[in-house]
Design a protein around this motif. Sequence first.
Motif, mmCIF file in Angstrom:
data_model
loop_
_atom_site.group_PDB
_atom_site.id
_atom_site.type_symbol
_atom_site.label_atom_id
_atom_site.label_comp_id
_atom_site.label_asym_id
_atom_site.label_seq_id
_atom_site.Cartn_x
_atom_site.Cartn_y
_atom_site.Cartn_z
ATOM 1 N N GLY A 1 0.807 -1.215 0.000
ATOM 2 C CA GLY A 1 0.000 0.000 0.000
ATOM 3 C C GLY A 1 0.841 1.266 0.000
ATOM 4 O O GLY A 1 0.321 2.354 0.226
ATOM 5 N N GLU A 2 2.138 1.135 -0.284
ATOM 6 C CA GLU A 2 3.050 2.284 -0.272
ATOM 7 C C GLU A 2 3.017 3.023 -1.612
ATOM 8 O O GLU A 2 3.027 2.404 -2.675
ATOM 9 N N ILE A 3 3.018 4.349 -1.535
ATOM 10 C CA ILE A 3 3.029 5.213 -2.711
ATOM 11 C C ILE A 3 4.238 6.123 -2.588
ATOM 12 O O ILE A 3 4.523 6.642 -1.501
ATOM 13 N N ARG A 4 4.927 6.304 -3.695
ATOM 14 C CA ARG A 4 6.029 7.266 -3.689
ATOM 15 C C ARG A 4 6.064 7.973 -5.034
ATOM 16 O O ARG A 4 5.622 7.443 -6.046
ATOM 17 N N LEU A 5 6.600 9.168 -5.005
ATOM 18 C CA LEU A 5 6.734 9.983 -6.197
ATOM 19 C C LEU A 5 7.934 9.503 -7.010
ATOM 20 O O LEU A 5 8.980 9.191 -6.452
#
Length: 168
Positions: free
Chosen positions: A83-87
């Motif tokens: 569930g991790e989001i990064r730019l």
Amino acid sequence: MSQDELFSLLSNPRRRFILQYLNKNPESIRLQALATEVAAWENETDPEELTDKEQKRLYVSLHQTHIPKLEAAGIVEYDGDTGEIRLTDRGSDVNRYLDAGASSGDESRRWGRYYLLIALFGLLVYGLVTLGGGSVDQTGVILIGVAWVLLVAIALFQYVQTERRGRD
């Protein structure tokens, strides 16, 4: 990505907020935490004061619509398992298209409040003149009153519309 595609992605206030948030907080964030941040921004409240319904509505919207669009454009990376989001680097480049001084609708929301306050102040002055027996004849009082009522109505309409747009 073409400029039209980029501007289409940035046309949504939620996606702009997500990108601004990720640019300011470069570490990865869980989707649930991001949904809480977006919900707090949209409801102009602290994350702790959000209802479960507000958080869930945003989570579903981000999970089903906004994050997949940003991921397909290569702007964010989303790990469905954690569930991790990064730019991404590409997402950092998009920052130049975002207005760093205003956070996606905050400026127009602020102006809506200014209009409303000005209209209410005018209504207060009108009330004081009317009740105080000012030197304005009855026709003048009626015309001024109608003008202020219309100004208040327009200011309220603009404020409500701006608030709704900020939540789309």
